[in-house]
Motif scaffolding. Structure first.
Motif, PDB file in Angstrom:
ATOM      1  N   VAL A   1      -4.691  -1.209  -4.412  1.00 49.46           N
ATOM      2  CA  VAL A   1      -3.611  -0.786  -5.287  1.00 49.46           C
ATOM      3  C   VAL A   1      -2.458  -1.724  -4.959  1.00 49.46           C
ATOM      4  O   VAL A   1      -2.133  -1.923  -3.786  1.00 49.46           O
ATOM      5  CB  VAL A   1      -3.202   0.675  -5.046  1.00 49.46           C
ATOM      6  CG1 VAL A   1      -1.890   0.996  -5.742  1.00 49.46           C
ATOM      7  CG2 VAL A   1      -4.309   1.612  -5.549  1.00 49.46           C
ATOM      8  N   ALA A   2      -1.888  -2.337  -6.019  1.00 47.61           N
ATOM      9  CA  ALA A   2      -0.840  -3.321  -5.777  1.00 47.61           C
ATOM     10  C   ALA A   2       0.507  -2.788  -6.216  1.00 47.61           C
ATOM     11  O   ALA A   2       0.612  -2.073  -7.202  1.00 47.61           O
ATOM     12  CB  ALA A   2      -1.157  -4.621  -6.512  1.00 47.61           C
ATOM     13  N   VAL A   3       1.534  -3.149  -5.470  1.00 48.29           N
ATOM     14  CA  VAL A   3       2.917  -2.810  -5.828  1.00 48.29           C
ATOM     15  C   VAL A   3       3.733  -4.091  -5.712  1.00 48.29           C
ATOM     16  O   VAL A   3       3.285  -5.083  -5.128  1.00 48.29           O
ATOM     17  CB  VAL A   3       3.505  -1.729  -4.900  1.00 48.29           C
ATOM     18  CG1 VAL A   3       2.723  -0.439  -5.014  1.00 48.29           C
ATOM     19  CG2 VAL A   3       3.529  -2.221  -3.448  1.00 48.29           C
ATOM     20  N   HIS A   4       4.921  -4.021  -6.280  1.00 48.89           N
ATOM     21  CA  HIS A   4       5.760  -5.211  -6.214  1.00 48.89           C
ATOM     22  C   HIS A   4       6.390  -5.311  -4.826  1.00 48.89           C
ATOM     23  O   HIS A   4       6.836  -4.307  -4.280  1.00 48.89           O
ATOM     24  CB  HIS A   4       6.851  -5.164  -7.283  1.00 48.89           C
ATOM     25  CG  HIS A   4       7.491  -6.508  -7.499  1.00 48.89           C
ATOM     26  ND1 HIS A   4       8.511  -6.961  -6.703  1.00 48.89           N
ATOM     27  CD2 HIS A   4       7.218  -7.487  -8.401  1.00 48.89           C
ATOM     28  CE1 HIS A   4       8.846  -8.173  -7.109  1.00 48.89           C
ATOM     29  NE2 HIS A   4       8.082  -8.511  -8.141  1.00 48.89           N
TER      30      HIS A   4
ATOM     31  N   ARG B   1      10.532   1.711  -3.468  1.00 46.30           N
ATOM     32  CA  ARG B   1       9.796   2.975  -3.426  1.00 46.30           C
ATOM     33  C   ARG B   1       8.529   2.874  -2.588  1.00 46.30           C
ATOM     34  O   ARG B   1       8.047   3.868  -2.058  1.00 46.30           O
ATOM     35  CB  ARG B   1       9.397   3.386  -4.852  1.00 46.30           C
ATOM     36  CG  ARG B   1      10.554   3.715  -5.747  1.00 46.30           C
ATOM     37  CD  ARG B   1      10.073   3.882  -7.173  1.00 46.30           C
ATOM     38  NE  ARG B   1       9.613   2.613  -7.757  1.00 46.30           N
ATOM     39  CZ  ARG B   1       9.141   2.501  -8.998  1.00 46.30           C
ATOM     40  NH1 ARG B   1       9.022   3.584  -9.755  1.00 46.30           N
ATOM     41  NH2 ARG B   1       8.764   1.331  -9.455  1.00 46.30           N
ATOM     42  N   PHE B   2       7.967   1.671  -2.542  1.00 47.07           N
ATOM     43  CA  PHE B   2       6.669   1.556  -1.899  1.00 47.07           C
ATOM     44  C   PHE B   2       6.688   0.730  -0.620  1.00 47.07           C
ATOM     45  O   PHE B   2       5.648   0.435  -0.064  1.00 47.07           O
ATOM     46  CB  PHE B   2       5.661   0.927  -2.874  1.00 47.07           C
ATOM     47  CG  PHE B   2       5.492   1.696  -4.150  1.00 47.07           C
ATOM     48  CD1 PHE B   2       4.871   2.945  -4.153  1.00 47.07           C
ATOM     49  CD2 PHE B   2       5.961   1.195  -5.350  1.00 47.07           C
ATOM     50  CE1 PHE B   2       4.715   3.654  -5.335  1.00 47.07           C
ATOM     51  CE2 PHE B   2       5.805   1.896  -6.524  1.00 47.07           C
ATOM     52  CZ  PHE B   2       5.186   3.133  -6.523  1.00 47.07           C
ATOM     53  N   LYS B   3       7.906   0.389  -0.141  1.00 48.48           N
ATOM     54  CA  LYS B   3       7.927  -0.614   0.918  1.00 48.48           C
ATOM     55  C   LYS B   3       7.221  -0.133   2.195  1.00 48.48           C
ATOM     56  O   LYS B   3       6.646  -0.945   2.922  1.00 48.48           O
ATOM     57  CB  LYS B   3       9.348  -1.096   1.196  1.00 48.48           C
ATOM     58  CG  LYS B   3      10.290  -0.112   1.864  1.00 48.48           C
ATOM     59  CD  LYS B   3      11.593  -0.860   2.154  1.00 48.48           C
ATOM     60  CE  LYS B   3      12.529  -0.181   3.119  1.00 48.48           C
ATOM     61  NZ  LYS B   3      13.054   1.120   2.792  1.00 48.48           N
ATOM     62  N   ASP B   4       7.200   1.173   2.382  1.00 45.16           N
ATOM     63  CA  ASP B   4       6.525   1.685   3.565  1.00 45.16           C
ATOM     64  C   ASP B   4       5.024   1.868   3.378  1.00 45.16           C
ATOM     65  O   ASP B   4       4.300   2.178   4.321  1.00 45.16           O
ATOM     66  CB  ASP B   4       7.132   3.042   3.957  1.00 45.16           C
ATOM     67  CG  ASP B   4       8.594   2.873   4.355  1.00 45.16           C
ATOM     68  OD1 ASP B   4       8.959   1.752   4.794  1.00 45.16           O
ATOM     69  OD2 ASP B   4       9.361   3.833   4.192  1.00 45.16           O
TER      70      ASP B   4
ATOM     71  N   ILE C   1      -1.457  -3.197  -1.464  1.00 43.95           N
ATOM     72  CA  ILE C   1      -0.983  -4.565  -1.216  1.00 43.95           C
ATOM     73  C   ILE C   1       0.267  -4.828  -2.045  1.00 43.95           C
ATOM     74  O   ILE C   1       0.580  -4.078  -2.969  1.00 43.95           O
ATOM     75  CB  ILE C   1      -2.072  -5.606  -1.565  1.00 43.95           C
ATOM     76  CG1 ILE C   1      -2.450  -5.457  -3.046  1.00 43.95           C
ATOM     77  CG2 ILE C   1      -3.285  -5.433  -0.667  1.00 43.95           C
ATOM     78  CD1 ILE C   1      -3.357  -6.543  -3.554  1.00 43.95           C
ATOM     79  N   ALA C   2       0.969  -5.895  -1.712  1.00 39.76           N
ATOM     80  CA  ALA C   2       2.170  -6.271  -2.453  1.00 39.76           C
ATOM     81  C   ALA C   2       1.908  -7.573  -3.180  1.00 39.76           C
ATOM     82  O   ALA C   2       1.407  -8.533  -2.594  1.00 39.76           O
ATOM     83  CB  ALA C   2       3.347  -6.440  -1.503  1.00 39.76           C
TER      84      ALA C   2
END
Length: 912
Positions: free
Chosen positions: A233-236, A241-244, A263-264
RNA sequence: GGACCCUUAGCUCAGUUGGUUAGAGCGCUUCCUUGACAUGGAAGAGGUCACAGAUUCGAGUUCUGUAGGGUCCACCA
């Protein structure tokens, strides 16, 4: 003198002349040493295709260009041919086999299947070429090519081998557009994005270990059936919101219960959905790229035929992809992963041909790094290749700026089998770049290895466009030196004009330019290597509602039916009249009928000429010019000849600019209005005069002759027929054997014949025409339109009368009156103010003053309104000081004329 | 998101570098089968040139914007 039928019957002449042309070899492309050439290669229609309106338009344009070039004395060559059309033809034959014999290509096997396709091609193919003959197309049929012919196939292989040797072609495992129906990869160009209504599902992916308050990640997908192939699952990376969460794991909600990483990646849009993206490298292009960047595994859960496999999860394995999608949603709902299903419209890539959504798939395919990309841009930017309309250059350049490698392999059987052989036992899936260049492992050549038993030829065939991109060269014999010589490649390449639809600017036009630059005349300047100098993009023929014509809509008229009803010439001419440069054509059968009617008008004008007097020697222009009599030249002669010269000039310009609608409209207006409606009518009187007869008929012979030469490119059949009927041709010779004079040369010839054309006569003739119309109008208003026993009196100055007097006999006839007399009186009669003075109509019936007053008042109102406008302009200081003198002068004269007219109308009102 | 095209008479379309009263074909109205053509002839009705600004003495025509229609490219799952 041959008997001429009362109306033109196209069917009586078309077949006859086409056969005669062919017999005489009229269409053969032969260039004498140093002769200027004009070459067109036909956009090859599908070999099994049938003629539709788009073909009619496209080919009529080409024929007009080619026929005009012949008349201009150029060595004209129009190369015909057909395209094997890989997917289309293979699909057609497969369907046929299934329906008629209940068999499939796989049951038959490659060899047997191909035999069947060839049978089909021989039986049903080339029908369209025969139909083009019905339309009158003057292709050099002896040069007919087919993209699968041995010679042409050899050029296709030559190009492949050459590009392979240069390292432009490679085999690579990449994302391709897979068509699950045709079961082949497609190029990006063959994928069409369509807005598609569906759903988007909001899902929760549970974290393996909660992070603070967070127990799951929310994301949205339109393709839940691929969840089992998710590998992350990828985030920016900058999404707070998802940095942790980056680096943590979530449970994949479908299929085998496994953990996948968060992943980022920059590719993620923070604003979309929940800001998170499920990553499915095997089934999405962007996801694949993300996977590459992060070293992720690729799991394929959809098979080549579009069904889900065991990796898709037990619940949906074996299902068709869309059924599987439904089922996947049910499973997700049941296991609590589904948050919401929302109706959603997004763009989905469809296979252009099969009409189903394509499936992005990771596969080994053959790819081409386009050659000569920069040169291809340069030749268009610098005008070596000119596009008409020019705006398409932009589209073309834009595409080249963003060009991607071309997937040229197709998993089909009907096509050019890729000339690559693998050493037996070689694992094709794991080939490296080095293996590709190792002659012990890979053999690439025109004719295959000397020891075929040790090799397996590549199963795939080439994309059809990877053969047709060589069309202008391959049809002229490239690469075989002898064949090139025989085809006179030297003279005919580069071709002059390519006429095609803008829908294939990338598929075909751009690729031909690159192929030409790459293969033709290596080392020579670009202007010798380009495949064509002009590209004319004709519009699409649409129905009255503006929809594309298509078989499924059933909105396309059958061209052969139209030919049957209106004649090929009527169809051609009518269609070109409504085909403006660069615009789509809304089909209007009324125009086709108009084309037919125009042919009939021409026919009858010629018929009338033969009835008006003995036909003299018409065999050469000189003979006709000889019969002109300078002393008999009157203003009507000057005006019609000036109009003829102007028409010739207009045609020359419109051909240069590809303005076919302008050309056809000028021809129409010239012949019907200027020649038939006026000249032939006034000549009826002169033909009664023994002194003027020969001259007046010679003018007609001249006009008709030149008109036929101008008309022939658009309407070859009737033109040829009349050419002979009128005695312009000789036995065994054709219209095309004559040269088209330019306006200048004809004007010079007329001058030499003592008949120098005075174009200023047109103005005076226009006045006579106005006079005639006014007189007829007056008659109509007095309800005596049909009566001929009325008389007119013209109250005119002596000067004005001298302008009218020489034309009296004609005017009397045209207006339908007993006489027009010069009067100094002011009779109490209905009157109208004409360019020559006030014209009174005597019907012998007493005038109704009230009606007369009403009529004149109406006229007065109009004149006054016009005067007001003109006065206002002249009263404007800025206008008088800034407008050019000629414009001001014109306005002043206009005002004077109008005021005089106003005074005269007022005077007439006072007499009532 | 980027690029392009179109909008003129009831319908389909012309309108060249800005310059008199915007044209054609079809359709419509009236009249005409007179010796080329009724697939024809004569006369007529019908348009605030999508809208709003700007430039100009002057805009259907040039520029900007708006609305509506269409096309191509890109593809936010």
């Amino acid at each position: 003198m041959p008997e001429i039928t009362k109306s033109y019957e196209a069917r009586n002449v078309e077949a006859k002349w086409y056969a005669a042309w062919q017999e005489a070899g009229c269409f053969a492309g032969k260039a004498a040493e140093g002769q200027e050439t004009y070459t067109i290669v036909i956009p090859p229609p599908n070999v099994t295709g049938i003629l539709h309106m788009g073909h009619v338009l496209n080919n009529t344009l080409q024929d007009a260009l080619i026929r005009r070039a012949r008349l201009e004395g150029k060595a004209a060559l129009w190369v015909p041919g057909t395209d094997h059309a890989g997917i289309a033809t293979q699909t057609m034959v497969e369907k046929h086999l299934k329906k008629e014999e209940g068999t499939s290509r796989h049951e038959l096997g490659r060899e047997k299947f191909l035999e069947r396709v060839w049978d089909w091609r021989h039986e049903k193919g080339d029908k369209i070429l025969r139909q083009l003959r019905e339309l009158g197309c003057s292709c050099d049929w002896d040069r007919t090519h087919f993209t699968m012919d041995e010679g042409y196939s050899r050029s296709v292989r030559t190009a492949f081998v050459s590009l392979f040797e240069k390292g432009q072609i490679y085999r690579g495992k990449r994302m391709v557009n897979w068509c699950p129906v045709s079961k082949t990869a497609l190029s990006d160009e063959e994928v069409e994005m369509r807005p598609t209504k569906g759903h988007i599902w909001r899902l929760r992916y549970e974290l393996v270990e909660p992070v603070g308050e967070l127990t799951h990640i929310v994301l949205e997908t339109t393709r839940p059936e691929t969840i089992a192939a998710d590998v992350a699952v990828a985030v920016h990376p900058r999404d707070e919101r998802f940095k942790d969460l980056v680096g943590k794991k979530v449970w994949r909600p479908l299929g085998e219960r496994v953990q996948i990483p968060v992943i980022a990646d920059e590719a993620v849009e923070m604003e979309f959905g929940g800001g998170a993206l499920k990553v499915t490298p095997a089934h999405d292009k962007v996801d694949f790229e993300i996977g590459q960047r992060h070293g992720l595994e690729v799991i394929e859960c959809i098979d080549a035929d579009g069904t889900l496999n065991e990796l898709a999860g037990a619940e949906i394995a074996g299902m068709e992809r869309f059924a599987g999608r439904k089922k996947a949603v049910e499973v997700l709902e049941a296991n609590g992963s589904l948050i919401e299903a929302k109706p959603y419209e997004n763009n989905v890539g469809y296979s252009q041909r099969a009409g189903v959504p394509i499936e992005p798939r990771l596969m080994q395919q053959w790819w081409l790094r386009y050659p000569r990309v920069e040169e291809a841009k340069q030749v268009v930017r610098e005008g070596h290749v000119q596009m008409h309309p020019a705006r398409w250059s932009k589209v073309y350049l834009n595409w080249l700026d963003n060009i991607q490698d071309w997937c040229i392999s197709r998993q089909l059987w009907w096509g050019h089998r890729i000339p690559v052989w693998y050493a037996k036992g070689l694992d094709k899936e794991t080939l490296t770049e080095a293996d590709l260049r190792d002659p012990a492992k890979i053999h690439v050549s025109l004719d295959g290895p000397a020891d075929p038993e040790n090799w397996d030829q590549e199963e795939d065939v080439l994309d059809t466009w990877a053969s047709s991109w060589l069309w202008p060269m391959g049809t002229l014999g490239w690469p075989d030196a002898d064949e090139q010589k025989q085809a006179n490649f030297d003279a005919f390449y580069p071709t002059t004009t390519l006429a095609t639809g803008a829908d294939i600017i990338f598929f075909w036009v751009a690729r031909m330019i690159m192929a030409g630059l790459e293969f033709a005349r290596p080392g020579e300047p670009v202007e010798r290597r380009i495949p064509f100098r002009h590209v004319y993009f004709n519009g699409i023929v649409r129905d009255k509602q503006g929809r594309k014509m298509s078989k499924t809509l059933g909105n396309s008229p059958d061209p052969l039916d139209l030919i049957e009803r209106y004649g090929a010439d009527g169809l051609r001419f009518g269609l070109l009249q409504i085909a403006p440069l660069g615009q789509d054509v809304k089909f209007d059968e009324g125009r086709i009928e108009g084309g037919k009617n125009f042919c009939n008008k021409l026919w009858n004008a010629c018929r009338f000429r033969t009835m008006s007097g003995e036909m003299s020697d018409n065999r050469t222009l000189a003979a006709i010019l000889d019969r002109l009599d300078g002393d008999q030249m009157d203003e009507d002669d000057h005006a019609i000849l000036a109009a003829l010269l102007d028409t010739m000039d207009t045609l020359e310009k419109s051909f240069a600019e590809f303005e076919f609608a302008t050309a056809t409209q000028r021809l129409y207006g010239f012949f019907w209005n200027e020649f038939c409606d006026w000249y032939v009518e006034v000549a009826k009187t002169r033909v009664q005069d023994p002194a003027a007869k020969q001259h007046a008929l010679a003018v007609q012979d001249l006009v008709i002759r030149q008109f036929l030469l101008l008309f022939e490119p658009f309407a070859p059949f009737i033109s040829e027929e009349l050419w002979h009927v009128m005695g312009y041709g000789r036995e065994g010779k054709f219209l095309q054997d004559n040269r088209l004079e330019t306006a200048e040369t004809l004007a010079a010839s007329l001058t030499d014949a003592g008949c120098a054309v005075d174009a200023s006569a047109s103005t005076r003739v226009e006045q006579l025409q106005t006079f005639t119309t006014l007189a007829r109008q007056l008659k109509a208003e007095q309800s005596v339109a049909q009566k001929r026993d009325v008389t007119f009196q013209l109250q005119a100055s002596d000067e004005a009368w001298t302008m009218v007097e020489p034309h009296l006999a004609k005017l009397v006839r045209l207006i339908g009156t007993e006489s027009i007399t010069h009067t100094a009186e002011e009779p109490s009669l209905p009157a109208v103010v004409s360019p020559f003075g006030t014209l009174y109509l005597d019907t012998g019936i007493k005038v109704d003053p009230a009606a007369e007053r009403a009529r004149l008042n109406k006229e007065l109102t109009q004149v006054e309104k016009h005067i007001g406008g003109t006065q206002a302009r002249l009263a404007n200081e800025a206008f008088v000081s800034k407008a050019p003198p000629a414009v001001i002068e014109g306005a002043r004269k206009q005002l004077t004329d109008l005021e005089a007219k106003r005074e005269e109308i007022r005077r007439l009102l006072n007499t009532l």
